[in-house]
Write a protein that holds these residues in place. Structure first.
Motif: not given
Lengths: 254, 252
Positions: A35-36, A210-211, A214, A217, A222-223, A226
Motif C-alpha cells: 500500500a505504501f 501525487i496528493l 496517495a 492508495f 504516487l511513486f 515522485i
C-alpha cells in the motif's frame, strides 16, 4: 572523476541498480507494505500509462511552467534589484539588515498571506513561487556586486567610467558566479513552492496528482509522480550547472 | 548610526502600515495593523497556544534533524574517506538528491498519518542530503600533510581517525549541521502549512482560514524571529567553538 577508471564507473552504475534492486526486493518480499511502496516495475508502468493516457504530460507541464515562470520573474527582479542595492553603499546600509532578517524566514510561510490577499488562484501560486525564490538570487547578486576588488574600482575611476558602464563591464562579470549560484538555488526553491501551492490551491499539476494518488492508495501512481518531480529537479539543476560552466569558462582560463 | 540605518526601513514600514490600517485600510479582512498583530501574539503567548505550537515545531525540526543529520554525516564521512567510495556513490547521490522533499509529503502522510513521525521523516530526508555532501567533502579534503604526519608517527587507523581526521573535519561538519538546522526549521514549517495539523505552520494556516489576519501576521513575525534566532545562535556558537580555525565558505 568517474571516467578516471572504467571499472569504478561501471561499479557506480551498479550501485544505482543495487538500490533499485533492494527496492524491488523489499516490495516483492512484503518487507514494506504494498500500500505504501509499489514494485518498481509497477511504478514504471504507472509512469508509462500516465503519459500514454495523457494526464501526466499536462500535469508535468503545469508544474514546470509554474516553476519556470516564477523563477524567471524572481531572477529578473533579483538581478536588477540586487545590482542596484549591491552597487550603492547607502542602499546596502539601509536594506541589508532587513533582508538578512527575512532570509531565514521559510518561504512557504508567506503562503497564508498570499491566500488571504489573492485567494486560491493561479496568480497566488505564481506570486508565492516568485517571491520565495527571489531571495537566493537577490542576496547572491547583492554580494557579487558589493564584493568588487577595490583595485578594479580604482581602475574604473582612472578610466572615468560612468556608473552604468561600471555596473555592466566590471560589476556584472564579477557578480556572475554569485548570481548563477543564487539562481540555481532559486530553482530548487521554486520547484518546492510550486508543489506546495498546487497541493494547497488544487492547481492542475504534479503536486495535486501525487496528493490525490496517495489519498486513493495508488502507490504506483504516487511513486511515478515522485520520480517525475525528482527528474524535474535533476534536469533543471543539470541544465543550470551546464550554463554556469559555460558562462564562467573565462574565469578559469587565466 | 548603523543601527539607526538598519532600523529605518522596518520602522517606516511598521508606522506606514499602522497609519494605513487605522485610516483608509480599517476593516480589511486579509491584513491587519502591526499593533493588532503584536497584541495577538502577546495574547497567544499568554494563553499558551503559541508556546505549544512553537514546541511542536521545534520538536519536529530537531527530531528530524537528529535522524537526517546523523545518518547523513556518518555515511558521508565514511564515503569521503575513500576516493573509490566517492566515485562509486556519486551517481546514486546525484540521482536521488534532487527529489524535492515536499514531494514525499503524500507518501509520508500515508505511512505515518498526521503527527511527529510524518513531519520528522520529511525533515530527516531534507537534511540528510546536505549533511551527506558536506561531510563527504569534509572527510575528503583533509590537509594531506596531516595524513603524512600520522603515517610518519605510526598511528593506527583508529588512532588516525580519532586524533587527526575527525578533529580536522570538525569545523566543516559544524557548518553542515548549521545549514541543516536552518533547513530543518523551514521544512518543518512547510510540512505544517501543507498538511500536518500541528505547530506554527498550522497555526498560521488556521489564523488565515478563520479570518484572523492579526494572528496570522503575528505568527508570521514570530516564525521569522525564531528562524533568525536559531540562525544567529548557531553562528555565534560556530564563532566561539572554532575561533582558531578558518573555514572556507563557512564564515558566519
Amino acid at each position: 572523476m568517474t571516467l578516471r577508471n572504467p571499472i569504478v564507473f561501471i561499479g557506480s552504475i551498479a550501485v544505482v541498480f543495487a538500490i533499485l534492486f533492494l527496492w524491488w526486493l523489499a516490495s516483492v518480499t512484503g518487507t514494506v507494505s504494498r500500500a505504501f511502496v509499489p514494485n518498481p516495475f509497477d511504478a514504471w508502468a504507472a509512469l508509462v500509462r500516465g503519459f500514454s493516457r495523457g494526464d501526466l504530460l499536462p500535469q508535468t507541464i503545469g508544474t514546470v511552467g509554474r516553476m519556470l515562470q516564477g523563477w524567471l520573474l524572481a531572477s529578473l527582479i533579483g538581478v536588477v534589484l540586487g545590482a542596484a542595492i549591491g552597487l550603492s553603499r547607502t542602499a546596502r546600509d539601509y536594506l541589508q539588515p532587513t533582508l538578512e532578517f527575512l532570509r531565514p524566514l521559510p518561504a512557504s510561510a508567506i503562503i497564508p498571506v498570499a491566500i488571504a490577499l489573492m485567494g486560491l488562484s493561479p496568480g497566488m501560486a505564481l506570486t508565492v513561487v516568485a517571491f520565495g525564490s527571489l531571495w537566493p538570487t537577490l542576496l547572491g547578486t547583492i554580494h557579487g556586486f558589493a564584493a568588487v576588488e577595490p583595485r578594479l574600482k580604482e581602475v574604473a575611476r582612472c578610466l572615468q567610467m560612468s556608473g552604468p558602464a561600471f555596473a555592466w563591464k566590471i560589476g556584472l562579470p564579477n557578480a556572475m558566479p554569485d548570481i548563477l549560484a543564487g539562481m540555481r538555488l532559486s530553482m530548487t526553491v521554486a520547484l518546492i513552492l510550486a508543489i506546495i501551492c498546487e497541493m494547497l490551491a488544487s492547481q492542475a499539476g504534479l503536486g495535486t496528482a501525487i496528493l490525490l494518488a496517495a489519498r486513493a492508495f495508488q502507490s504506483s501512481e504516487l511513486f511515478a509522480g515522485i520520480a517525475l518531480l525528482g527528474a524535474i529537479g535533476l534536469v533543471s539543476n543539470l541544465a543550470l550547472r551546464a550554463v554556469e560552466i559555460r558562462a564562467l569558462a573565462w574565469q578559469n582560463s587565466h | 548610526m548603523r543601527l539607526a540605518k538598519a532600523a529605518a526601513l522596518p520602522l517606516l514600514l511598521i508606522v506606514g502600515a499602522e497609519l494605513w490600517f487605522r485610516g483608509p485600510g480599517a476593516g480589511s479582512e486579509s491584513l491587519a495593523a502591526p499593533s493588532a498583530a503584536f497584541a495577538a501574539i502577546v495574547e497567544a503567548l499568554g494563553d499558551g497556544t503559541l508556546v505549544t505550537a512553537t514546541r511542536q515545531t521545534l520538536t519536529a525540526a530537531l527530531g528530524g534533524l537528529a535522524i537526517g543529520a546523523s545518518a547523513g554525516l556518518v555515511l558521508g564521512f565514511l564515503i569521503g574517506l575513500s576516493k573509490t567510495a566517492i566515485a562509486l556513490s556519486t551517481p546514486s547521490v546525484e540521482l536521488f538528491r534532487p527529489i524535492p522533499s515536499v514531494a514525499l509529503i503524500p507518501l509520508a502522510m500515508l505511512v505515518f498519518g498526521f503527527g511527529y513521525g510524518f513531519e520528522m521523516s520529511i525533515v530527516a530526508f531534507a537534511t540528510f542530503w546536505p549533511c551527506l555532501i558536506l561531510a563527504q567533502a569534509a572527510a575528503s579534503q583533509i590537509e594531506p600533510r596531516l595524513m603524512e604526519v600520522s603515517r610518519v608517527i605510526g598511528l593506527s587507523s583508529t588512532q588516525r581517525l580519532f586524533k587527526i581526521v575527525l578533529p580536522a573535519a570538525m569545523p566543516r561538519i559544524f557548518v553542515a549541521l548549521r545549514l541543516a538546522a536552518g533547513f530543518a526549521l523551514v521544512v518543518a514549517v512547510t510540512v505544517e502549512i501543507a498538511a500536518n495539523p500541528q505547530g506554527l505552520g498550522y497555526m498560521l494556516m488556521i489564523a488565515q482560514q478563520s479570518l484572523r489576519p492579526e494572528l496570522m501576521l503575528g505568527s508570521l513575525i514570530w516564525i521569522g524571529l525564531i528562524g533568525w534566532g536559531v540562525n544567529a545562535g548557531l553562528n555565534a556558537l560556530q564563532g566561539r567553538l572554532f575561533r582558531h580555525q578558518q573555514v572556507a565558505g563557512g564564515k558566519p
